[in-house]
Design an enzyme around this catalytic site. Structure first.
Site, mmCIF file in Angstrom:
data_model
loop_
_atom_site.group_PDB
_atom_site.id
_atom_site.type_symbol
_atom_site.label_atom_id
_atom_site.label_comp_id
_atom_site.label_asym_id
_atom_site.label_seq_id
_atom_site.Cartn_x
_atom_site.Cartn_y
_atom_site.Cartn_z
ATOM 1 N N GLU A 274 -4.675 0.273 6.958
ATOM 2 C CA GLU A 274 -3.528 0.913 6.302
ATOM 3 C C GLU A 274 -2.295 0.895 7.208
ATOM 4 O O GLU A 274 -1.166 0.723 6.731
ATOM 5 C CB GLU A 274 -3.892 2.358 5.932
ATOM 6 N N THR B 179 8.550 -2.455 -8.450
ATOM 7 C CA THR B 179 7.733 -2.129 -7.283
ATOM 8 C C THR B 179 6.266 -1.920 -7.626
ATOM 9 O O THR B 179 5.425 -1.880 -6.741
ATOM 10 C CB THR B 179 8.290 -0.877 -6.562
#
Length: 548
Positions: A410, A538
């Site tokens: 991440e 997005t």
């Protein structure tokens, strides 16, 4: 922008009176209804795969459950793929080696694209079997969970991925307007042009977040969707309110075009000094260029300020945020958590891997590099940004290949002259960059995120360099190997640096809505959803550029 939504808007069988969801989910909802409406009422809708190679691919019967207007679920069917034409024996010799290689290469990527479709079917089948109507699938527990408020978010996110791969469900514009009218309360209730963060749709009210602030990325990531809704509905209110945000931000003080990640709806001013292109900052920069591109032939009229803001911001990124790792010089984008006078942090979220694609789009405006060069459209600064895009895409790919699983963490940190930590590598000792990338224990999870694949897709379309397809295929195979759950679905991982990785028992909605969609398009015909005619929001939903 957190929102509290009444599920009765979405389905006739409400499970809750009020439910909350993230900005991404409401944008997906809002956009998808408008997008599907346009595609179903215009003959120029994007098709699934190359007409000459695989028109009419059959979607497995497991891909069912995208709802029609009555809330029921239907199955989607497509015809079997066409095989390449078979030449008679006396004609086979007429194809030279170059043409034969092109045919074989094309066939390879058609096959790989179908592997992605099978992955979508597998992911959807798990959701349909165990979690239909819930937000997300817990594939190991074989049950659903309402982690995003109970609005069936996986259905919403997966809808246009299914559409791109073949099926065409029915939805209605009026539902989008119903939702948007309620969302406008966030804008009209605020004392400034900056909307409140929370909307209670059931009560038709809007309010501030507990700390009184709105996220910069959230308030500046509604413009594509609201502009498009105004176009298809003929109602300018949505676009007017959304664009007021960017017009307001235009006049605020910035740091070489860079902005803090929080903004106050009461004062209309930025709050704090934290500057980053990861969470709460990312899509502000993405939408500067994309909203400008969306305007088509009108972009050089009243919208030039958006392009100017984008260019200034990218200069600021290159000057203040870009550094190289040691010992092998990976280019990365760091953070300024305490502003330009504070220390630099060599921390890069996986979320920042959207930036290579955005930089490439900004450089060529969606054209291939070759075509843009022939038309003499690339300034020196465009070439600088395109080079940075390719360098950053390499770094994002190495964030995958440096780990034992071949999947990215991440968050990554980068070894620099000022920063180093030992014993925190990705686990793949064969990687050239094993000493460049630092992965802290708290950051080692993988959520099936799309940003790297998104940038590989855009860079492949623009540069036409097949290495981006090959990189994408390596990543896809790692997802297949380590995250696929036999009973259906895919699972996020706890630690990408160890084998076998522990699974987190969660399939994020964006895996269907974004990650698999970008894989599918990366391996497919470049003429499908061309980047000079569509802009992706997005959440990976394509919207047509005006006049295209």
């Amino acid at each position: 922008m957190k929102l509290v939504i009444t599920q009765s808007i979405l389905t006739s069988n409400a499970k809750h009176d009020c439910i909350s969801c993230s900005t991404g989910k409401f944008l997906a909802l809002l956009m998808i209804f408008g997008l599907a409406y346009l595609m179903f009422t215009h003959k120029s809708a994007p098709h699934s795969v190359s007409q000459g190679q695989a028109e009419g691919i059959k979607v497995n019967k497991e891909v069912e459950g995208i709802s029609d207007s009555s809330g029921r679920f239907k199955r989607f069917w497509r015809k079997p793929p066409r095989l390449p034409p078979q030449l008679p024996p006396d004609e086979k010799g007429s194809i030279d080696n170059h043409e034969l290689q092109k045919l074989n290469t094309g066939s390879k990527w058609v096959d790989r694209q179908q592997r992605v479709k099978k992955a979508f079917i597998h992911a959807w089948s798990g959701y349909k079997m165990y979690a239909m109507g819930y937000d997300e699938l817990m594939p190991l527990s074989q049950r659903g969970v309402d982690g995003l408020g109970g609005l069936g978010a996986t259905v919403v996110d997966a809808l246009d991925t299914a559409l791109i791969m073949g099926p065409k469900p029915t939805v209605y514009l009026e539902t989008a307007r119903n939702l948007a009218d309620r969302l406008l309360l966030a804008f009209t209730s605020s004392p400034t042009s900056i909307p409140f963060s929370d909307v209670v749709l059931h009560d038709s009210s809007a309010h501030r977040a507990p700390d009184g602030l709105s996220s910069t990325a959230e308030v500046s990531t509604v413009q594509l969707e609201f502009n498009y809704l105004s176009t298809v509905s003929g109602d300018p209110r949505y676009s007017i309110e959304a664009m007021k945000v960017l017009e307001h931000i235009k006049d605020l003080p910035k740091v070489e075009g860079l902005v803090p990640i929080y903004i106050s709806p009461d004062s209309g001013e930025f709050s704090g000094e934290n500057i980053r292109l990861g969470s709460r900052g990312d899509s502000y920069y993405e939408y500067l260029i994309k909203v400008w591109l969306q305007q088509g032939r009108n972009r050089d009229g009243n919208f030039t300020y958006l392009y100017d803001m984008y260019e200034e911001a990218m200069r600021g990124v290159r000057h203040l945020l870009v550094q190289k790792s040691i010992p092998n010089g990976l280019v990365f984008v760091g953070e300024l958590p305490y502003g330009p006078k504070g220390s630099f942090s060599p921390k890069m979220d996986h979320l920042v891997c959207f930036l290579p694609g955005t930089l490439a789009l900004g450089a060529t405006k969606g054209l291939t590099k070759e075509k843009a060069m022939k038309k003499n459209l690339l300034k020196f600064e465009d070439l600088e940004n395109l080079k940075l895009a390719e360098d950053l895409a390499k770094t994002c790919f190495e964030m995958y290949s440096v780990t034992s699983t071949g999947l990215a963490p991440e968050i990554a940190y980068f070894h620099t002259e000022e920063y180093s930590e030992h014993g925190l590598d990705g686990g793949n000792k064969n990687s050239k960059f094993v000493n460049d990338i630092i992965i802290k224990h708290a950051d080692r999870h993988n959520l099936l995120r799309p940003e790297t694949v998104e940038s590989l897709f855009i860079l492949y379309r623009i540069t036409e360099d097949p290495k981006y397809q090959e990189w994408g295929w390596q990543i896809f195979e790692a997802f297949e190997k380590h995250t696929k759950v036999d009973s259906g679905g895919y699972s996020s991982l706890e630690d990408v640096t160890v084998l076998p990785p522990h699974r987190r028992d969660k399939m994020e909605t964006f895996f269907l809505g974004e990650t698999l969609k970008y894989f599918y398009l990366l391996f497919g015909d470049r003429s499908i959803i061309p980047l000079d005619k569509y802009v992706f929001n997005t959440e990976a939903h394509p919207l047509p550029i005006k006049g295209s």
